[in-house]
Design an enzyme around this catalytic site. Sequence first.
Site, short mmCIF file in Angstrom:
data_model
loop_
_atom_site.label_atom_id
_atom_site.label_comp_id
_atom_site.label_asym_id
_atom_site.label_seq_id
_atom_site.Cartn_x
_atom_site.Cartn_y
_atom_site.Cartn_z
CB SER A 1 -0.94 -0.04 1.21
OG SER A 1 -1.90 0.99 1.14
CG ASP B 1 -6.10 -2.98 -4.51
OD1 ASP B 1 -6.90 -2.12 -4.09
OD2 ASP B 1 -4.91 -3.01 -4.19
CG HIS C 1 -5.56 -1.81 -0.68
ND1 HIS C 1 -4.59 -1.67 -1.65
CD2 HIS C 1 -5.09 -1.16 0.42
CE1 HIS C 1 -3.58 -0.97 -1.16
NE2 HIS C 1 -3.85 -0.65 0.09
#
Length: 544
Positions: free
Chosen positions: A285, A491, A525
């Site tokens: 991330s 995601d 995600h």
Amino acid sequence: MPQSGYLHVGRKSLRDPRIAQVLDGFTPSTPSALSQHIVPNKHPLRNVPKLVARQTRNSRLITIKSTVSPGYPKYGDSPESSKVPPPLREALSFPCVDAHAARESRINSNKTCSPAPVQTPSSTGPEPPYARPSPSSYKVYHHTQPFELTYSPVPLPSFDIAYETWGTLSPNKDNAILLFTGLSASSHAASTSSNPAPGWWEKFIGPGKALDTNQFFVICTNVLGGCYGSTGPSSIDPSTVGSPEGPTPYGTRFPVISIHDMVKAQFRLLDHLGIEKLYASVGSSMGAMQSLAAGWLHPERVNKLVCISGTARSSPSSIAMRYAQRSVLMADPNWNKGFYYDGSPPHTGMKLARQIATITYRSGPEWEQRFGRNLRPLPESDNPGDSVRVPALCPDFLIETYLDHQGESFCLKYDANSLIYISKAMDLFDMTLPALQSLKLRSSGSSPNGQSPSASSTLRMSPPPSYLTSLAEGLAPVRSIPTLILGVQSDFLFPVEQQREMADALKLTGNQGVVYYELGGVWGHDTFLIDVPNVGGAIRGFLT
């Protein structure tokens, strides 16, 4: 002569049976037009010859002008109109609003916050533990020299970086891995002897795991701008020490920071530890942004790069989602333009911001499997039996209770200003050559000079974006570093197209060591936190 009277009708007054009958069948034309309506003699005001209703362009007010004969009995005086009106419906209850208000009251009175949430079907699941680390469980590096920043003409006079380590540093100090965190994570990535609580990457760090502590010395920090031991908006502003008001936090006097500033601060820590070159930098991330920036800033000091569910250029869609979070947070009156540390925190804004963020972290397919359209269980006292269940306007679907739980459990664990500053740093991240040049950023390796990227096969399934060439030019200093890139098909926050772009751009620089994997799964995600076999297996294979 007849008398004229005006009856002003607001939204609540429309429940009045007199008004309801007067307006029955009345539809104004345009908001600015004067509409007339002759009401038949079938309502309580049956001898009224004419009624005029008017609605102005910018007002919801409806004015009813009545022409009444002198001495005519008012409503309620006639036998027919004196009938008892039907009882009003009972208003719905809002236990969620009441619970939120009660918690706000406890916070405002400086009492203990609500107890740990009860485990419900909405609060259990694959999410890793998240908690504020104890100050006694991490180490702190204190940098005493002024620290230059990307966007501020005035450097930070000093800063602290909180960090934790796992494994043993080799005599040559060549086995260190710097693990970069996401937006709101602390340095507590895994349990330690001083803090046995599970960390946010507990299943990935340890003997025989992806980051094998039998082989590597793993370092994880709380980023600059954070609130878990590192210097950020909640830290004391040194310029206020000795002032009449006494030491006070920075608040929004804290300067805007960048991803590059975070990485530079962490390299000061590496200097302090005597680590000249990393075996690898690893991040997911926002951590993937930092990992890439580390290789760009100091290519001679990074042996391998791992970037999971990240991007080399924040997209408009992810910027929009983070902007929405900041907007609801800053709209909370308690935020007070960032100066709330001597009062009540912006609990409501943080809760709503976290709910928005949670939507971007997971995926629809996972929630379909996990919650479907199922409703929360009702207490026995509220069970309708064979009757139709009356929907609630408070959380009723399990997915609603899940979002409510996520927002409530997070809102007092993290500093609101840190969320604002760090999310903005993510928005500003852009590794294209023009963006880097505009910020006057310099790599310690060969600086990007606009050289033409080499031809290379690409991974994209659609036409390449217009900025791919400039992204490759910007990433030129990373062309010699073997890089693992992981993307996740579900995601929503960092779509898999962005990881393909990163891999393509690095290939265009001539990097022959790019390894790209695209993962399935339904966790969105947050796959990097949950999918231990695939994410962990890819990392371990690449590092060894």
